[in-house]
Design a protein around this motif. Structure first.
Motif, PDB file in Angstrom:
ATOM      1  N   ARG A 223       0.901  -1.400   0.007  1.00 36.49           N
ATOM      2  CA  ARG A 223       0.397  -0.073  -0.130  1.00 36.49           C
ATOM      3  C   ARG A 223       0.762   1.454  -0.039  1.00 36.49           C
ATOM      4  O   ARG A 223       0.248   1.777  -0.699  1.00 36.49           O
ATOM      5  N   ARG A 224       1.917   1.481   1.336  1.00 39.64           N
ATOM      6  CA  ARG A 224       2.920   2.328   0.730  1.00 39.64           C
ATOM      7  C   ARG A 224       3.449   2.918  -0.082  1.00 39.64           C
ATOM      8  O   ARG A 224       3.091   3.746  -0.569  1.00 39.64           O
ATOM      9  N   ALA A 225       4.044   1.669  -0.836  1.00 39.62           N
ATOM     10  CA  ALA A 225       4.861   2.175  -1.692  1.00 39.62           C
ATOM     11  C   ALA A 225       3.337   2.663  -3.175  1.00 39.62           C
ATOM     12  O   ALA A 225       3.885   3.528  -3.801  1.00 39.62           O
ATOM     13  N   PHE A 226       2.770   1.903  -3.510  1.00 30.41           N
ATOM     14  CA  PHE A 226       1.510   2.288  -4.087  1.00 30.41           C
ATOM     15  C   PHE A 226       1.074   3.251  -4.200  1.00 30.41           C
ATOM     16  O   PHE A 226       0.931   4.375  -4.838  1.00 30.41           O
ATOM     17  N   LEU A 227       0.817   3.958  -2.889  1.00 33.58           N
ATOM     18  CA  LEU A 227       0.441   5.347  -2.852  1.00 33.58           C
ATOM     19  C   LEU A 227       1.626   6.412  -3.260  1.00 33.58           C
ATOM     20  O   LEU A 227       0.747   7.520  -3.650  1.00 33.58           O
ATOM     21  N   THR A 228       2.329   6.179  -2.530  1.00 28.09           N
ATOM     22  CA  THR A 228       3.626   7.545  -3.252  1.00 28.09           C
ATOM     23  C   THR A 228       3.799   7.201  -4.487  1.00 28.09           C
ATOM     24  O   THR A 228       3.725   8.540  -5.198  1.00 28.09           O
ATOM     25  N   ALA A 229       3.691   5.878  -5.271  1.00 27.62           N
ATOM     26  CA  ALA A 229       3.460   6.289  -7.160  1.00 27.62           C
ATOM     27  C   ALA A 229       2.544   6.569  -7.135  1.00 27.62           C
ATOM     28  O   ALA A 229       2.452   7.386  -8.267  1.00 27.62           O
ATOM     29  N   PHE A 230       1.643   6.977  -6.676  1.00 24.66           N
ATOM     30  CA  PHE A 230       0.072   7.435  -7.177  1.00 24.66           C
ATOM     31  C   PHE A 230       0.451   8.648  -6.742  1.00 24.66           C
ATOM     32  O   PHE A 230       0.131   9.729  -7.491  1.00 24.66           O
ATOM     33  N   GLY A 231       0.819   9.040  -5.480  1.00 25.55           N
ATOM     34  CA  GLY A 231       0.873  10.385  -5.859  1.00 25.55           C
ATOM     35  C   GLY A 231       1.942  11.372  -6.699  1.00 25.55           C
ATOM     36  O   GLY A 231       1.981  12.360  -7.193  1.00 25.55           O
ATOM     37  N   VAL A 232       3.454  10.500  -6.808  1.00 29.36           N
ATOM     38  CA  VAL A 232       4.220  10.653  -7.951  1.00 29.36           C
ATOM     39  C   VAL A 232       3.495  10.602  -9.552  1.00 29.36           C
ATOM     40  O   VAL A 232       3.664  12.225 -10.013  1.00 29.36           O
ATOM     41  N   GLU A 233       2.502  10.133  -9.775  1.00 27.22           N
ATOM     42  CA  GLU A 233       2.198   9.897 -11.001  1.00 27.22           C
ATOM     43  C   GLU A 233       1.235  11.727 -11.133  1.00 27.22           C
ATOM     44  O   GLU A 233       1.139  11.837 -12.276  1.00 27.22           O
ATOM     45  N   VAL A 234       0.222  11.236 -10.220  1.00 33.45           N
ATOM     46  CA  VAL A 234      -0.769  12.469 -10.478  1.00 33.45           C
ATOM     47  C   VAL A 234       0.331  13.743 -10.547  1.00 33.45           C
ATOM     48  O   VAL A 234      -0.103  14.791 -11.454  1.00 33.45           O
ATOM     49  N   ALA A 235       1.340  14.383  -9.831  1.00 33.76           N
ATOM     50  CA  ALA A 235       2.141  15.117  -9.544  1.00 33.76           C
ATOM     51  C   ALA A 235       2.569  15.430 -10.872  1.00 33.76           C
ATOM     52  O   ALA A 235       2.135  16.683 -11.195  1.00 33.76           O
ATOM     53  N   SER A 236       3.282  14.366 -11.746  1.00 35.28           N
ATOM     54  CA  SER A 236       3.922  14.415 -12.831  1.00 35.28           C
ATOM     55  C   SER A 236       3.428  14.496 -13.383  1.00 35.28           C
ATOM     56  O   SER A 236       3.191  15.566 -14.914  1.00 35.28           O
TER      57      SER A 236
END
Length: 633
Positions: A482-495
């Motif tokens: 979950r932590r890795a996914f939510l971090t990746a999700f935030g990075v993808e949205v911001a990017s």
């Protein structure tokens, strides 16, 4: 497994010509197949289009009430039309995702039906059209596919065709060496053929037509691949089984997922494709049903149906010259459906892969080609006999590019409106002219509400998928937890938010080029992680940088609304953002910052096998003195 021919030595099998009938777009096509099975589709289409139209109408009603407080002018009506045009397409994406969720929940309550049983065995040709590509990559992928396919128990027969349009003699030499290496370790009796045209007349369309008119009668179906396509034996067999079990189907499209991403920009595309794309694909498959679309690769096609009903005519240019239909796949799907053949989309067939451009510049260069072809579809909307859904696919492909100029115009209008009534350039340019409106204050509560609605709608498809993944322990594990996914999700949205304004300007330029200039040359797409020098970056992004600088000056002078600051920052930083898109996350990042997805955490077997086979073919080329120089498209 059986194969089509006993002797794999010839470069090509005996000729088996099949006439390719060029279609008349001004006349209807007579149905050539039995009536297709009835399936409940009206409810799904209503569930997609009605909510989108109602949401758009509600938004326009609210904005109209706000603008009409000072009286409406033609400019305000134009702005209203612009907002409605953009919002309805955003709303359609949201409602498609909602339908995808409903379909997923519905299928979860039903027992799995499994793959369709094969009826009459098919002879299937695997077609790989190439043009100045990396022989190691193309033939390595082919080696992995035929090895995997040979291990499957299938009643169908398969043959592989490498259809080369390569014009560079040195690259052609590497293809011949790679062919020898491929055949040397291919499964026994698996037929592998190779043909190179001396002139690449009509590009990929002409390449496929050349095969159909020369050898098409020898095969019931053709599975069309791109040079960077990779499909597992299971996926190929499933497509063949489905086509065999559905005699009214002319084309069945799989859902290719992205592989091979290492750079930031490529990982953004890959993460988005895998994390969010599946819900959009589910929704599209439900409401499109047998009026689906074709994306030009990783799809199986009934050869005789295609030859009889999907031959493309030339279009006539403004000066009377012949023009090739460039984004041919959408049109071919429409022509197949026009002739009575079903065009299906099966997103749940796993094992279908493709690659993605590594950097922002590479993505834009590919996008320019697609833009020119998709805008051409506007001229084909009046084709006689097209199903309404086929027309929608064509229109949607064109609108996906026309939305960028619409957003750009809205950005300019918003900037001209200023941050208050006192800084409204449109109003005070000529206050005595009644053609200029007395705009209400756009930058207070109404402005914030409008921005929140638009951003909410744009993020809803991503948020919906993210919530479903975050709530599923099994899905979380596929993304590294979950932590890795939510971090990746935030990075993808911001990017994605950071790159969106740059892509808006680039697509606006692409639309203008397509409208007012002739088509440029074709170049193979770069795939491997690489970067561009500073001079190239500035030459490519100077226009976005200039716009950002002008708007930044407007903010400093108190003339431009602060709500535009994120967009301005993106445009002003276009060059460093473009350079950053080439950073190799696979080697430098850790944890969720790597933007990992299931295919990067657990490499699919066919992908690992393709990597091994690419290295083997590359070693054979090096030993022969034929090292490849150009990456696969």
């Amino acid at each position: 497994m059986t194969f089509a021919f006993e002797n794999p030595a010839p470069l090509m099998p005996p000729r088996a010509p099949l006439e390719m009938v060029v279609q008349d777009l001004r006349r209807r096509s007579a149905s050539q197949v039995a009536p297709m099975p009835k399936r409940p589709v009206a409810a799904w289409r209503a569930a997609v289009f009605i909510p989108a139209l109602l949401a758009t109408a509600a938004l326009l009603f609210g904005i109209h009430g706000w603008l009409s407080s000072a009286g409406m002018t033609w400019l305000e009506y134009g702005l209203l039309f612009l907002i409605g045009t953009m919002f309805v397409w955003v709303s359609l994406s949201v409602s498609t995702v909602i339908v995808g969720v409903l379909g997923t929940l519905r299928s979860a309550t039903k027992p799995a039906s499994g793959p369709a049983a094969a009826h009459t065995p098919l002879s299937v040709a695997l077609l790989v059209p190439i043009y100045n590509e990396s022989a190691a990559d193309v033939f390595g992928n082919a080696a992995a596919m035929i090895d995997d396919l040979a291990r499957k128990r299938s009643k169908h027969s398969y043959s592989l065709f490498i259809l080369s349009d390569t014009q560079d003699i040195s690259i052609a030499r590497t293809e011949e060496t790679a062919l020898t290496a491929l055949r040397a370790q291919a499964p026994e009796n698996f037929n592998i053929y190779y043909r190179r045209r001396l002139a690449n007349t009509d590009k990929k369309v002409g390449n496929l037509v050349d095969w159909i008119t020369g050898w098409g009668a020898g095969y019931d179906a053709m599975l069309v691949l791109d040079a960077d396509s990779l499909m597992s034996g299971h996926a190929i067999t499933r497509l063949a089984d489905e086509l065999a079990a559905d005699p009214a189907a002319g084309l069945i499209q799989s859902f290719p997922t992205l592989i091979g991403a290492e750079t930031l920009f490529a990982r953004i595309q890959q993460f988005s494709n895998i994390a969010y794309g599946w819900l959009l694909a589910e929704g599209l498959a439900l409401w499109a049903q047998r009026e689906g679309n074709y994306w030009g690769h990783n799809a199986i096609i009934r050869t005789r149906a295609f030859a009889a009903s999907a031959g493309l005519p030339y279009l006539q240019g403004l000066r009377g010259e012949k023009q090739l239909i460039m984004s041919h796949d959408f049109v071919e799907a429409g022509l197949l459906r026009r002739a009575g053949w079903g065009v299906r989309f099966l997103p749940r067939i796993g094992g279908s892969f493709e690659e993605t451009p590594p950097t922002l510049i590479d993505y834009v260069l590919r996008d320019r080609r697609w833009c020119r072809g998709n805008l051409q579809h506007l001229r084909l909307l009046a084709t006689r006999g097209f199903h309404p859904v086929s027309r929608f696919h064509l229109f949607h492909g064109a609108v996906s590019y026309l939305l960028s100029p619409a957003w750009f115009i809205l950005l300019i209008v918003w900037a001209l409106l200023g941050k208050s009534a006192e800084t409204n350039v449109i109003r005070y340019f000529n206050e005595t002219n009644p053609m200029f409106p007395a705009w209400p204050d756009i930058n207070q509560t109404n402005s914030l509400v409008f921005l929140l609605i638009m951003y909410s709608m744009l993020l809803t498809p991503k948020m919906t998928s993210a919530i479903m993944i975050a709530l599923s322990p099994k899905a979380q594990k596929l993304f590294g937890g979950r932590r890795a996914f939510l971090t990746a999700f935030g990075v993808e949205v911001a990017s994605s938010i950071a790159y969106a304004p740059i892509l808006m300007v680039q697509q606006t330029q692409a639309v203008l080029r397509a409208m007012f200039s002739a088509g440029g040359g074709w170049m193979p797409q770069r795939r491997g992680p690489s970067s561009y020098n500073l001079r190239t970056l500035f030459a490519f992004h100077w226009f976005e940088t200039l716009i950002g600088a002008v708007l930044a000056v407007g903010i400093v002078a108190g003339l431009v609304s602060l709500w535009l600051l994120p967009i301005i920052a993106s445009l002003l930083l276009a060059v460093p953002l473009s350079a950053f898109s080439a950073v190799n996350l696979a080697k430098t990042a850790r944890g969720g910052w790597r933007l990992d997805s299931p295919h990067t955490i657990r490499e699919p077997g066919i992908v690992a096998q393709a990597r091994i086979q690419r290295a083997r073919i590359n070693a054979a080329l090096l030993n022969a003195g034929d090292a490849p120089q150009i990456a696969a498209e």
